[in-house]
Design an enzyme around this catalytic site. Structure first.
Site, PDB file in Angstrom:
ATOM      1  N   ASP A   8       0.825  -1.203   0.000  1.00 33.22           N
ATOM      2  CA  ASP A   8       0.000   0.000   0.000  1.00 33.22           C
ATOM      3  C   ASP A   8       0.868   1.265   0.000  1.00 33.22           C
ATOM      4  O   ASP A   8       1.786   1.394   0.820  1.00 33.22           O
ATOM      5  CB  ASP A   8      -0.877  -0.015   1.263  1.00 33.22           C
ATOM      6  CG  ASP A   8      -1.826   1.158   1.331  1.00 33.22           C
ATOM      7  OD1 ASP A   8      -2.682   1.243   0.438  1.00 33.22           O
ATOM      8  OD2 ASP A   8      -1.699   1.972   2.250  1.00 33.22           O
ATOM      9  N   GLU A  16       1.744  -0.470  -4.958  1.00 34.19           N
ATOM     10  CA  GLU A  16       0.803   0.607  -5.299  1.00 34.19           C
ATOM     11  C   GLU A  16       1.541   1.935  -5.313  1.00 34.19           C
ATOM     12  O   GLU A  16       1.932   2.441  -4.269  1.00 34.19           O
ATOM     13  CB  GLU A  16      -0.346   0.705  -4.287  1.00 34.19           C
ATOM     14  CG  GLU A  16      -1.384   1.722  -4.754  1.00 34.19           C
ATOM     15  CD  GLU A  16      -2.082   2.494  -3.648  1.00 34.19           C
ATOM     16  OE1 GLU A  16      -3.208   2.946  -3.895  1.00 34.19           O
ATOM     17  OE2 GLU A  16      -1.517   2.671  -2.558  1.00 34.19           O
TER      18      GLU A  16
END
Ligand code: GLC
Length: 579
Positions: free
Chosen positions: A233, A298
């Protein structure tokens, strides 16, 4: 022209088609032989667990709910799921504020439920990728509680703390992704802490080696429990400029604001070179525990050069830096053959043969069904965009519900909004609830998602648009996804072939994928007009293409030998044998 049908022609063409297909090497056997790089052949399916399937009636989806739908996913044909965070969390950012990295939030289940999910998924040859929120923790994580306890706490340096400026102001001008500012004053100790996201998501200090060591242990924990990889993330925010220089301020205001909140160039808090060093060490650590585990990063970055760095200086970084260029402008909202052709050309040029991902929808962006839909031909357009997503050179990521054509359903009033950013910037930004509504399983109350009260309202579209109804309709978006994924699985050209774009028609985006033994031509009519397309002559073998799949009446057109006439928004996949 497409051949019109006579019985004789049908018989001949069926034989041609059978010959073309039977000559293909067994692509799934190849995939098995290539196990360490299973992710290269995989179709991934993102699950937002709150919204997928609720097994216990509390209105929130859970791990057992996912396990109960693994047969559905196996039938769809996906090879891996990516499950967004299910760890203990105060749920301020719906799980992206983790308060314990090595457990399951009771509303999602237990560790035993996770183990069972992994076992059942593996039985069905579905891999399980999980989210790793390594940039920040929850402010309720024991690490942060310790860190904020006093300036001398041994964990003080695990987060980014700074004194106020002499006039009491925050340390610099950085803004938060969720607005407005990225610093919060801790009254007790008189220092500010840094959070690029919500104040409840303090940033870990990755300059402290103890942070790195501890966070890497999380990787070991989940790999030992059977996870097959991680979606990392917000990795591009791991490091901040040590002297905290102000970011350049841009002229544009943040949407929804009228004064003060200008957008910034994130020069000093995004994509610092140190990020790449961590990625290389994380990859080495990951590989030392399980070399088959995949790392998917990401990182929304404006340029390909920046994304390429995530692969590592000698391809020893992240396996799959997320390629978001189809979700970003100019491709984000306009179905335009020239735009897609050039965005994919840029990807291919930058990648130089490396593997990539393709994605059209996720839990942070409005669903592409309505981003590209024209309101009249939405299902045809959904099949067209699916054809592109699943036939480009890369691993496709589907987002739950896209396979049934779920629409973005935004909250109607500010009181309905659950995503805090939507409350702050209403109505210019309604937050991300619209793309996170419950999965639409059937036409019963609450769409079969829960027997309780769903945490977000079930969209009205669920009455007609749901898995049960679409499973019965041979022309549904769902059945098209199933056929497309099945085609991809057995096609060496789609799994491994090279990519070359064909032609310059502003309305038709076409490309060739070619591997040993097979060539596939993908033709996408991105206009509301009928268009003609002349496929290149096959290099060898039969001088005809089999129509492997088309979004409209494929059964009537088994093969094509000359010009192909495409209906509005039609997608056609041609295949032929080669040497
Ligand atoms: C990522 C997630 C997003 C989350 C943010 C902060 O961008 O996809 O949902 O809010 O990180 O963790």
């Amino acid at each position: 022209m497409v051949k019109s049908l006579s019985l004789k022609a049908l018989a001949t063409t069926t034989i041609v088609t059978a010959l073309l297909f039977s000559a293909q090497p067994d692509a799934s056997a190849q995939a098995r032989a290539n196990k360490p790089q299973w992710w290269k052949h995989a179709v991934f399916y993102e699950i937002y667990p709150r919204s997928f399937k609720d097994s216990n009636g509390d209105g929130v989806g859970d791990l057992n709910g996912i396990t109960s739908e693994l047969d559905y996913l196996a039938k769809l044909g996906v090879d891996a799921v990516w499950i967004t965070p299910f760890y203990p969390s105060p749920q301020v950012d719906f799980g992206y504020d983790v308060s314990d990295y090595e457990n399951v939030d009771p509303q999602f289940g237990t560790l035993a439920d996770f183990d069972r999910l992994v076992k059942e998924a593996h039985t069905r040859h579905i891999r399980v990728v999980i989210d790793f929120v390594l940039n920040h923790t929850s402010d309720q994580h024991p690490f942060f509680k310790e860190s904020r306890a006093s300036k001398t706490n041994p964990k003080r340096d695990w987060y980014v703390w700074r004194d106020p400026k002499p006039d009491g102001a925050r340390p610099n001008n950085w803004s938060s992704s969720f607005g407005p500012v990225a610093w919060t004053l801790d009254e007790k100790t008189g220092q500010f802490y840094y959070h690029y996201f919500y104040p409840q998501q303090p940033e870990l200090n990755w300059r402290n080696p103890a942070v790195e060591r501890r966070m890497f242990e999380t990787v070991r924990f989940w790999l030992r429990r059977g996870a097959d990889g991680f979606r990392l993330d917000a990795v591009n925010y791991l490091f901040e400029d040590p002297s905290l220089r102000d970011n350049p301020v841009l002229p544009e205001l943040r949407p929804g604001t009228t004064t003060g909140e200008h957008l910034q160039e994130k020069k000093y808090n995004r994509d610092l070179p140190e990020v790449q060093d961590v990625m290389v060490r994380l990859r080495a650590f990951n590989d030392s525990v399980n070399p088959e585990s995949v790392l998917i990063g990401e990182a929304y970055v404006p340029k390909w050069e920046e994304l390429m760095r995530y692969y590592g200086p000698s391809d020893n970084g992240v396996h799959l830096p997320f390629n978001f260029f189809l979700i970003m402008e100019p491709a984000r909202s306009k179905l335009d053959a020239n735009v897609f052709r050039s965005v994919i050309a840029a990807s291919e040029n930058a990648l130089k043969g490396r593997w990539t991902t393709y994605v059209l929808s996720n839990h942070d962006n409005p669903r592409h069904y309505d981003r590209y839909g024209d309101g009249r031909n939405n299902d045809a357009i959904a099949k067209l965009t699916a054809t592109m997503l699943l036939t480009l050179r890369g691993s496709p990521f589907l987002y739950y519900g896209e396979e049934i054509g779920m629409v973005t359903t935004e909250p109607k009033t500010i009181d309905e909004v659950r995503d805090p950013v939507g409350r702050r910037y209403w109505p210019a930004n309604k937050g991300r609830d619209g793309e996170r509504t419950p999965m639409q399983w059937d036409a019963t109350a609450n769409a079969g998602f829960t027997r309780g009260t769903p945490w977000l309202p079930v969209p009205p579209s669920a009455r007609e648009r749901n898995v049960a109804a679409e499973a019965r309709d041979p022309n549904s978006v769902l059945n098209f996804y199933r056929q497309l994924i099945a085609l991809r699985r057995r096609s060496p050209a789609l799994l491994d072939g090279d990519y070359a774009s064909i032609g310059t028609d502003p309305h038709v985006y076409a490309y060739r994928r070619r591997a040993r033994g097979q060539t596939v031509i993908v033709v996408l009519n991105m206009s509301a007009e009928r268009r003609a397309f002349m496929p290149p002559r096959p290099a060898s073998g039969p001088q005809a293409y089999a129509i492997a799949l088309a979004t409209q009446d494929v059964r009537m057109r088994p093969f094509v030998a000359g010009e192909l006439s495409l209906a509005p928004f039609e997608a056609v996949v041609l295949e032929t044998r080669n040497r």
